[in-house]
Structure formats: C-alpha cells, structure tokens
Enzyme design. Structure first.
Site, mmCIF file in Angstrom:
data_model
loop_
_atom_site.group_PDB
_atom_site.id
_atom_site.type_symbol
_atom_site.label_atom_id
_atom_site.label_comp_id
_atom_site.label_asym_id
_atom_site.label_seq_id
_atom_site.Cartn_x
_atom_site.Cartn_y
_atom_site.Cartn_z
ATOM 1 N N GLU B 49 -6.594 -69.451 94.272
ATOM 2 C CA GLU B 49 -5.880 -69.029 95.466
ATOM 3 C C GLU B 49 -6.528 -69.704 96.674
ATOM 4 O OE1 GLU B 49 -5.200 -64.755 95.520
ATOM 5 O OE2 GLU B 49 -5.402 -64.825 97.691
ATOM 6 N N ASP B 60 -7.165 -59.075 107.004
ATOM 7 C CA ASP B 60 -8.470 -59.502 106.502
ATOM 8 C C ASP B 60 -9.624 -58.894 107.270
ATOM 9 O OD1 ASP B 60 -7.953 -61.338 104.294
ATOM 10 O OD2 ASP B 60 -6.842 -62.478 105.808
ATOM 11 N N TYR B 175 0.521 -59.136 92.786
ATOM 12 C CA TYR B 175 -0.810 -58.996 93.363
ATOM 13 C C TYR B 175 -0.973 -57.545 93.774
ATOM 14 C CZ TYR B 175 -4.875 -60.313 96.281
ATOM 15 O OH TYR B 175 -6.129 -60.442 96.832
#
Lengths: 407, 279
Positions: B49, B60, B175
């Site tokens: 990734e 994040d 995911y």
C-alpha cells in the site's frame, strides 16, 4: 408585505437530499464518521419537525443570547461617507460578542437531544470557541476546543475567556497552526470519540447537514433585519453586505434575502496583503473547486491539489475554503464576492470606532471597508444593510501592534 | 483475474494471510522510498500500500501526518507517486499495488485521467479515505473502466444495515478499520476482531484486510487469524523516521531497517496459522 418580484424557483430550497448546493457541499468524510453524520442529520430533521424544539430555542435566544439584536442607523458614518444610508445589524451585541452564539445555542440543543455528553469545536479568532464554551458552561457539558497555535498566540483574551468558562484548549501545531489545522484536529478527535461526542462546527462548512444546519440557525440575523428594516424604512435594503471566512454570518444575513431580487448581496473576503500576493484568504477570488473538511467547495490549493495556507489579519477569516452554499451562489451570480485587504480593514476598524463609538471585530471591519468604498458613490436615498457580526475587544492587541502602540 | 484477486487466491491455496506493508511515497525522499518499495516483495510483502501525500490527512495520526509533510517537502506529487509505481513495475509484474490517499489531489488531477494514469502505471487498487459510499459515484465508474479495484473501508461504526450499501461496487479486498480513531494510535483486541470480521463475512466473499493499530508481528498474526490480511503502516514509518536526521535526510541504512521490520512482520503472518487454528 414585499412588493419585489420573487423568483419562481426559490433559491432558498437547498441543499438537495445529498447535501448539495449545485455541485457543492456533500459528505466527504471517512466511513468511521459517516454513520455519525447521518445521525446528526436525523436528529436535526427531528428537531426541525418538533414545535417544542423551536419554542425551547426561541426562549434561549431571547433570554440568554439576547435577541433580537438592534438595527442601528449609522448616521455619523453615513454623513462621513456622503452617500447611501448605512445600517448595522448589531449582532456584536449578542451574548459572547458575536453572531456565533446563534449557531452554538442551536447545535448544543441538538447535541442534548442526541444524548451526547461531550462537545468539541474548532476555533480561529476564538469567537466560536468562546460561544461554544459558554453554552457548555450553561448546560454543564465538558468541552474541548481545538485552536491553531498561531491563533492561540494572537487571540489571548479569547483563550483566557474559554479557560474561565471551563473549556480545555488544545493548541494545534500542525500546518500553519490556524483554523484549517484546528478543524483537522477536531475531526480526528471526533473519529476517536464517536460514541459520546458532538462536533459543534462553527461555520457553514463541513459535511452535510452542517452547512444547512448552521445556515438555518444563523438565518435569524437576516429574518430580524428584514422586519426591522421594514419598520425603519418601510422597504428592503438595496444592498446587504457581510464579511466572509467560512461564511456563517454572511449566509445568515443573505439567506432570507435570496429571493428578493432587488437586494444586491455582497460578500467580502479577506484579501490579506493583496489577492495578487500569496498571502490572502480569498478562496472565491483565487481558489478553485476541491474537497476539504467534508465538503466540495472553492479552496486555495496548488496545481497538485495540495491545500495552501490562508492569510488574514483577522484570525476568523483565515481559512482556505468557504461554505459550499456561497460557492454555489457565486457560480450562479446571485451574490457578488469582493475582498478587502488587511490595511483596509484596519482603517475601517478605526473609522467605525471613531464615528459610531462601536469597536468592531477585525472580521466585520472587512465589510465596513467595502461599505466605505461603495457608499460614497451611491445616492442618499439608497440603503446599505451591513452585518456587524462581532465586537472588537478581542482584537485590540493585534490592532495596537499594527498601529505601533505597546499595551 | 485482477492482480489483487490472483494474489489472494494464491495465498488461500497456501492457507495463509497477506502482509500488506505501507509506505508514504517520497518519504523522506524519492530514492529512499523507491528503495523501500523495491525491497518489500523480497522482504515478504504480499501486497503493497502506497500513501499519496496530502497536506490535510484527516484520518491519520501524527506519525503519518509527519510522513506526508516530509514527502511534500521532498517534492511529492500525484504524477511523482504514479512514476514510482511505473518504475516498480519494470521489475515486478505480480505484487499488487494499492494507492491510499485523500480525494482532493485526485480531483485536481482529474478523476478520469487519474484512473487512466494509475492503471497505465501499474496500480491495482485505490483507497480514497474521504470518499464514502454516498459520494462514490464520482470515482467508481472510472475505476471500473480502467480495471482498478475500488477498495472500501469498513469501520466499527458501520452497522449491519449499512454494510451492504458500503460494499456495493467494492472489489479487490475489504479494508477493515479496526478501531474508531486515527492511524497509529490504539490497537483492536483479538476479541473485538473476532466479533467484527464475521459481520463482514456474512455479506461479502471478498478478502478482509485489517488495519489501523497493527504494529508488531504478533498483532499482524492476530489480524490474519481473524481476517485475510494485515496492513502495517505507522510502525514502519516510526522506524523510518527514527533513521532520518534533523534536516530530514535518510541514513544509508534507513531502507534496510524498514525492510528488516517487514521481514519480521512477514514471519509473524506466515506462522500465524501454523498452530492449527487453520483457515
């Protein structure tokens, strides 16, 4: 009451069910937040349909926030400018000193309906932070305010007020340490505390339903002003004007006038050191459409889609985006968007203070600067309605520094 | 069959899960990140990734935020990231590459042009963090037209009623964001994973990779026991950032240290099911 033509298709019906105003708005958030955003939308829809909610909100707005705020004929300023009559909508007289209280009161009642026990918010100038911390003190809810480290430094009085009110202030050091970075950090907090936390967004931006919900809570500004103007002058104003960062005070003033085609609507962006420099916050004048903070709108960005830092003397306008409804109103041409520089805002700040005895915040000083540009060229029977959305006590240190005084 | 589907089919035949290490393109510079990317398959990466740097990575944590900042300072662009994939494909035509990023740089490049350029560069899948299913029609048709898998994020907050909606149009793998939070912070427990993954299995046959908070070989092993793959990002970037100096320059052994860690993680993933818990 109004004799003006109303457009057949109202401009006030947006957004659509996907939260879009034309191509703008929407819900661009990570999946973790998506179920929450939908829950906020459901809670807001329920509240809107519940007469008890309106009654509760109105009572708080009257007895705690202090509405309606007056409409003031700025007679000395009018004479000094020598043209159109200038009226101020006095939203700086709201409790906490700005229009931000309108939205915070509305949203905190939604948070309570949802059973949320913790409030988070971002703030730039600290006006939204103070208003949020105030409502949290009133309702006894813990509150965390994210504020760019640069803004913490230049808005010390508001930082202290928030602390007194019991809020936890988290200075954000990522990026340039301003409003954009504070919003990133608030979103990160929300994603980690989805169960108990309500994110009280301060402007007409973010994912749907926030731009609509904040606009609705702020529309009290324009609704009152319309009635008050009718009482004072027996007609609509020729121009309604407001400053724009994210655009909540402007949206609140403009929205009730959108279908009154005789009323010119003007939004004033922050030109910082000039829109042809790299230091400004004029997202409509110099940005292009993109996606940030949950919505599609005009953004200051580079050729590769990286977000650029905004600049303004006013921390409240220092944001590289703008609410999506403004982006749409810009594209369809219903609202004109202009800009005023730091220096023009400083001059207007002093002009308003010395002629009207009202110290405006640096944010509405941008709107005053544009009024000072256009009023002299207009006939004396024309009327300008300006939203004086915040008081300037918080800005005296910044202004003193620019004028060479040491306090 | 897409490269991603082929790789998961091969792993299923070997009765083991996938290690999916992450690197931020151009962090701390192009040469170092290229060295890490090239070395990953030999170190045991089953899929890779690649993070596309963005100024405002809202999902994040501090570790990946810092990586994006270093990468942008080093000159990372969308075209530059795709260029790294193209160079990787000169020597590796089998390891699937998934790009993970935020929507605005993709919009700025042009969604259709981005999908075409990504496909031509050898990209196999896309994860766009801030593009939920409600807005996915913006990208899905173009990804499909260029045979790029559109990989969806499922979170603990995604309830059973919402799951099928979120997964419609998804391909490649799923995911699973194993925590409510940002990257590199908390780690989900084995119990949490054991409760979550069957919910997804009930509505989809796609492989499920688990990410957010997977840091050690033991946690990677835990992830492939519950699901089909483990994504490791922040832990690798921690190692990388420990090896760069105050000026942001990589040391000669920075890439080797990151790859050693990939090797240890691969070991964890490959022995995870050896105890007979079995696939």
């Amino acid at each position: 009451m109004d004799t003006t033509t109303t457009l057949p298709n109202s401009l006030r019906s947006g957004p659509d069910t996907r939260g879009k105003f034309g191509d703008y708005g929407g819900r661009f958030v990570a999946e973790t937040l998506m179920p929450l955003i939908l829950a906020v939308e459901r809670a807001y829809d329920d509240a809107r349909a519940d007469p008890a909610f309106r009654t509760e909100l109105d009572a708080y707005m009257t007895n705690y926030v202090g509405r309606p705020t007056p409409l003031w004929f700025a007679e000395r300023l009018t004479r000094k400018l020598g043209g159109a009559k200038v009226y101020f909508k006095r939203d700086e007289l709201n409790h906490t000193g700005s229009h931000k209280a309108n939205n915070c009161m509305g949203q905190i009642l939604i948070a309570r309906r949802m059973g949320k026990t913790r409030i988070i918010a971002e703030t730039g100038a600290g006006q939204h932070g103070v208003a949020t911390a105030t409502m949290c003190a009133l309702f006894g809810l813990p509150c965390t305010i994210y504020m760019g480290a640069t803004d913490v430094e230049r808005q010390k009085p508001n930082v202290f007020r928030m602390k007194l009110l019991g809020a936890e202030i988290v200075p954000v050091t990522s990026g340039a340490g301003t409003l954009k970075d504070a919003m990133n950090e608030a979103l990160r907090d929300w994603v980690a505390n989805v169960d108990n936390t309500f994110y009280l967004i301060g402007t007409v931006a973010g994912p749907h339903p926030y731009p609509m919900m904040v606009r609705d809570f702020q529309s009290v500004i324009g609704e009152e002003a319309k009635v008050q103007m009718h009482a004072a002058e027996g007609r609509l104003p020729d121009i309604a004007i407001a400053c724009i960062g994210g655009g909540s005070n402007a949206m609140g003033l403009f929205h009730p006038f959108l279908d009154d085609v005789s009323v010119r609507l003007i939004g004033v962006e922050a030109a910082g050191r000039g829109i042809d420099t790299h230091e400004h916050a004029a997202s409509l004048a110099r940005g292009r459409p993109g996606v940030l903070h949950g919505n599609r709108t005009y953004l200051l960005q580079d050729a590769d889609g990286q977000i650029e830092e905004a600049h303004s003397i006013s921390a409240g306008l220092d944001y590289p985006g703008i609410g999506p409804e403004h982006a749409w109103l810009h594209d369809i041409g219903r609202v004109e968007y202009v800009s005023a520089t730091d220096d023009e805002a400083l001059a207007a700040f002093q002009l308003c203070t010395s002629t009207e005895g009202i110290i405006p915040a640096l944010e509405p000083a941008h709107a005053i600067a544009h009024v000072a540009k256009i009023a002299p060229g207009m006939d004396a029977d024309k009327i300008i309605l300006m939203n004086l959305c915040g008081r300037g006590d918080k800005d005296i240190f910044t202004v003193a520094e620019h004028l060479g005084f040491s306090l | 069959m897409s490269r991603i589907a082929a790789r998961f089919a091969a792993l299923r035949a070997q009765r083991r899960g996938a290690l999916i290490p992450f690197l931020e393109a151009w962090d701390p510079d192009r040469a170092t990140s290229m060295e890490i990317l090239r070395g990953m398959p030999d170190a045991g990466a089953d899929l890779i990734e690649i993070g596309m740097p963005f100024t405002d990575p809202m999902a994040d944590g501090p570790i990946i935020q810092a990586a994006a900042k270093r990468a942008l300072a080093a000159g990372a662009t969308v075209a530059g990231t795709l260029g790294m994939v193209r160079e990787f494909r000169e020597h590796d035509s089998e390891t699937p590459i998934v790009l993970m990023g935020y929507l605005n740089p993709v919009l700025s490049h042009g969604v259709e042009r981005f999908c075409a350029d990504a496909a031509a560069s050898g990209v196999d899948g896309l994860i766009i963090v801030d593009l939920p299913t409600e807005e996915a029609d913006l990208l899905l048709p173009h990804a499909r037209a260029h045979a790029i898998d559109f990989i969806r994020l499922i979170a603990p907050t995604t309830d059973d009623a919402r799951l099928p909606k979120v997964l419609s149009g998804s391909s490649g793998f799923i995911y699973y964001v194993s925590i409510t939070g940002i990257t590199g912070t908390r780690t989900a427990s084995a119990t949490e994973l054991a409760a979550a993954i069957p919910r997804i299995r009930a509505v989809s046959d796609l492989p499920v990779a688990i990410g957010f908070g997977v840091r050690t070989p033991e946690q990677a092993a835990e992830a492939v026991r519950a699901g089909d793959g483990a994504v490791v990002a922040s832990a690798l970037i921690d190692t990388l950032s420990a090896g760069i100096d105050a000026q942001g320059r990589a040391a000669p052994d920075t890439a080797r240290r990151v790859l050693d860690q990939v090797r240890a993680l691969a070991q964890g993933v490959r022995t995870a099911r050896a105890t007979g818990v079995a696939a």
